[in-house]
Write an enzyme that holds these catalytic residues in place. Structure first.
Site, PDB file in Angstrom:
ATOM      1  N   PRO A  73       6.181   5.211  -6.561  1.00  0.00           N
ATOM      2  CA  PRO A  73       5.171   6.273  -6.576  1.00  0.00           C
ATOM      3  C   PRO A  73       4.532   6.497  -5.204  1.00  0.00           C
ATOM      4  O   PRO A  73       4.329   5.549  -4.441  1.00  0.00           O
ATOM      5  CB  PRO A  73       4.135   5.763  -7.583  1.00  0.00           C
ATOM      6  CG  PRO A  73       4.909   4.878  -8.500  1.00  0.00           C
ATOM      7  CD  PRO A  73       5.932   4.213  -7.618  1.00  0.00           C
ATOM      8  N   VAL A  74       4.238   7.748  -4.908  1.00  0.00           N
ATOM      9  CA  VAL A  74       3.583   8.115  -3.659  1.00  0.00           C
ATOM     10  C   VAL A  74       2.090   7.856  -3.787  1.00  0.00           C
ATOM     11  O   VAL A  74       1.475   8.188  -4.802  1.00  0.00           O
ATOM     12  CB  VAL A  74       3.857   9.592  -3.320  1.00  0.00           C
ATOM     13  CG1 VAL A  74       3.060  10.032  -2.096  1.00  0.00           C
ATOM     14  CG2 VAL A  74       5.365   9.810  -3.102  1.00  0.00           C
ATOM     15  N   ALA A  75       1.498   7.239  -2.760  1.00  0.00           N
ATOM     16  CA  ALA A  75       0.070   6.876  -2.777  1.00  0.00           C
ATOM     17  C   ALA A  75      -0.252   6.054  -4.026  1.00  0.00           C
ATOM     18  O   ALA A  75      -1.289   6.230  -4.659  1.00  0.00           O
ATOM     19  CB  ALA A  75      -0.818   8.122  -2.710  1.00  0.00           C
TER      20      ALA A  75
ATOM     21  N   LYS B  51       6.485  -2.970  -3.127  1.00  0.00           N
ATOM     22  CA  LYS B  51       5.836  -4.287  -3.229  1.00  0.00           C
ATOM     23  C   LYS B  51       4.659  -4.230  -4.191  1.00  0.00           C
ATOM     24  O   LYS B  51       4.127  -3.173  -4.522  1.00  0.00           O
ATOM     25  CB  LYS B  51       5.363  -4.762  -1.849  1.00  0.00           C
ATOM     26  CG  LYS B  51       4.388  -3.811  -1.130  1.00  0.00           C
ATOM     27  CD  LYS B  51       2.932  -3.970  -1.531  1.00  0.00           C
ATOM     28  CE  LYS B  51       2.014  -3.021  -0.796  1.00  0.00           C
ATOM     29  NZ  LYS B  51       0.624  -3.044  -1.340  1.00  0.00           N
TER      30      LYS B  51
ATOM     31  N   GLY C 233       5.370   2.529  -0.808  1.00  0.00           N
ATOM     32  CA  GLY C 233       6.575   3.344  -0.781  1.00  0.00           C
ATOM     33  C   GLY C 233       6.846   3.951   0.584  1.00  0.00           C
ATOM     34  O   GLY C 233       7.981   3.939   1.067  1.00  0.00           O
ATOM     35  N   GLY C 234       5.820   4.493   1.221  1.00  0.00           N
ATOM     36  CA  GLY C 234       5.994   5.054   2.555  1.00  0.00           C
ATOM     37  C   GLY C 234       6.397   3.994   3.561  1.00  0.00           C
ATOM     38  O   GLY C 234       7.216   4.241   4.455  1.00  0.00           O
TER      39      GLY C 234
ATOM     40  N   ASP D  13       1.786  -2.494   6.271  1.00  0.00           N
ATOM     41  CA  ASP D  13       2.719  -2.932   5.233  1.00  0.00           C
ATOM     42  C   ASP D  13       4.181  -2.821   5.658  1.00  0.00           C
ATOM     43  O   ASP D  13       5.072  -3.311   4.956  1.00  0.00           O
ATOM     44  CB  ASP D  13       2.517  -2.111   3.951  1.00  0.00           C
ATOM     45  CG  ASP D  13       1.249  -2.500   3.205  1.00  0.00           C
ATOM     46  OD1 ASP D  13       0.686  -3.563   3.504  1.00  0.00           O
ATOM     47  OD2 ASP D  13       0.827  -1.718   2.320  1.00  0.00           O
TER      48      ASP D  13
ATOM     49  N   ALA E  64       8.105   1.313   2.842  1.00  0.00           N
ATOM     50  CA  ALA E  64       9.508   1.006   2.568  1.00  0.00           C
ATOM     51  C   ALA E  64      10.419   2.065   3.178  1.00  0.00           C
ATOM     52  O   ALA E  64      11.493   1.747   3.720  1.00  0.00           O
ATOM     53  CB  ALA E  64       9.743   0.898   1.067  1.00  0.00           C
TER      54      ALA E  64
ATOM     55  N   GLY F 139      -0.070   2.482  -4.092  1.00  0.00           N
ATOM     56  CA  GLY F 139      -0.415   1.094  -3.827  1.00  0.00           C
ATOM     57  C   GLY F 139       0.765   0.151  -3.822  1.00  0.00           C
ATOM     58  O   GLY F 139       0.594  -1.070  -3.859  1.00  0.00           O
ATOM     59  N   MET F 140       1.988   0.693  -3.745  1.00  0.00           N
ATOM     60  CA  MET F 140       3.197  -0.128  -3.744  1.00  0.00           C
ATOM     61  C   MET F 140       3.959  -0.056  -2.428  1.00  0.00           C
ATOM     62  O   MET F 140       5.076  -0.559  -2.336  1.00  0.00           O
ATOM     63  CB  MET F 140       4.118   0.285  -4.894  1.00  0.00           C
ATOM     64  CG  MET F 140       3.613  -0.091  -6.277  1.00  0.00           C
ATOM     65  SD  MET F 140       4.844   0.361  -7.529  1.00  0.00           S
ATOM     66  CE  MET F 140       6.279  -0.589  -6.974  1.00  0.00           C
TER      67      MET F 140
END
Length: 315
Positions: free
Chosen positions: A117-119, A15, A124-125, A164, A127, A121-122
């Protein structure tokens, strides 16, 4: 078919926060927010397989051509840094589902194909957790013969995993309030074309919030709210009106911790982006472009300069 072959797969999107306002810190340390989440076409995939062993084993791979894959190719990220135990949100999500199927016998293998990308701001974790909730739920119901958990239960489990995760479970576009987990759908009348630019390292979300509080110490911080014109403009597909309203309260804190991001933001202005902002707690930067061709061209130019960049569509 043997139990070793039983598997289910699910995907969940990364996101961007097209708008993010954060209120002052609450007594519990959290912040009330007003966030406009938008899912992007970069997504995480989790494949859950029943095994004859015990516990949950995890393998992680990068999606070819993704931002994460580009970071690995540039030597700025290693998959070895991704936790594969209890610290992994997908593992926590899987356990949360399995607790609802106490008669299920056997172990579980999770393969996580990562694009985000990890850490970064999108989310990922988050998701990964959302995809694991869906995949493990379907697998557990299929193997046990019990009814699958309904969407209300999955949303409840998602909220317990992180602010999130409920949005990653829902996808699309939504306004998040409270800590971000209270969602209502938002309309986007025209596709958004973005260029995402990954950084050489991640940023800790708690560290960014702590820096935000330090920067705003003593200031009168208003309750978080979206500009009243933003949602109607996006619903009409009027990006010219919506773009100047996009904002991220975490951006000054991310820039304070990673000053070089100012140059990444400036690249969007130089390319004629309608808006450029740090995504969530950063350090991934999102440039909003006027059309798919402009986004593809900017991403190509940035990759040619050695920057991990990807043109995506939202929501």
């Amino acid at each position: 078919m043997t139990t070793m072959m039983l598997a289910e797969q699910a995907r969940a999107p990364g996101k961007v926060n097209l708008f993010f306002a954060a209120g002052p810190p609450r007594p519990d340390g959290y912040h009330d927010v007003a966030s406009l989440y938008c899912a992007v076409s970069a997504a995480e995939t989790v494949t859950a397989t029943l095994t004859r062993g015990d516990g949950i084993a995890v393998d992680v791979a990068a999606v070819p051509g993704s931002l994460l894959d580009q970071q690995i190719a540039a030597g700025t990220f290693s998959l070895d840094t991704v936790p594969t135990g209890a610290a992994n949100l997908a593992v926590r999500a899987a356990r949360a589902v399995l607790e609802r199927f106490p008669r299920l016998i056997g172990g579980l293998h999770l393969r996580i194909d990562k694009a985000v990308p990890v850490a970064g701001g999108m989310g990922g974790g988050s998701a990964d957790a959302a995809a694991a909730l869906r995949a493990v739920n379907r697998l557990a119901a299929r193997v046990s013969g019990e009814p699958a958990l309904d969407d209300d239960v999955l949303r409840h489990l998602a909220a317990g995993l992180g602010a999130d995760v409920p949005f990653a479970l829902a996808g699309g576009a939504a306004v998040g309030t409270g800590t971000g987990a209270q969602l209502r759908p938002a309309a986007v009348g025209a596709p958004l074309h973005l260029v995402l630019v990954a950084d050489t390292a991640g940023l800790s979300t708690p560290a960014v919030y702590a820096e935000l509080d330090r920067l705003r110490a003593g200031a009168d911080v208003p309750p978080p709210a979206l500009p009243p014109e933003l949602e109607p403009a996006l619903a009409r597909g009027d990006l010219g009106r919506a773009a100047p309203l996009l904002r991220n309260d975490l951006e000054p804190a991310a820039l304070s911790l990673a000053p070089h991001l100012a140059r990444t933001l400036a690249l969007g202005e130089e390319a004629g982006a309608l808006a450029s902002l740090v995504s969530g707690s950063g350090p991934t930067v999102a440039h909003v472009l006027d059309g798919a061709a402009a986004a593809a061209a900017l991403a190509e130019r940035l990759r040619a300069r050695g920057r991990p960049a990807l043109a995506v569509q939202a929501p």
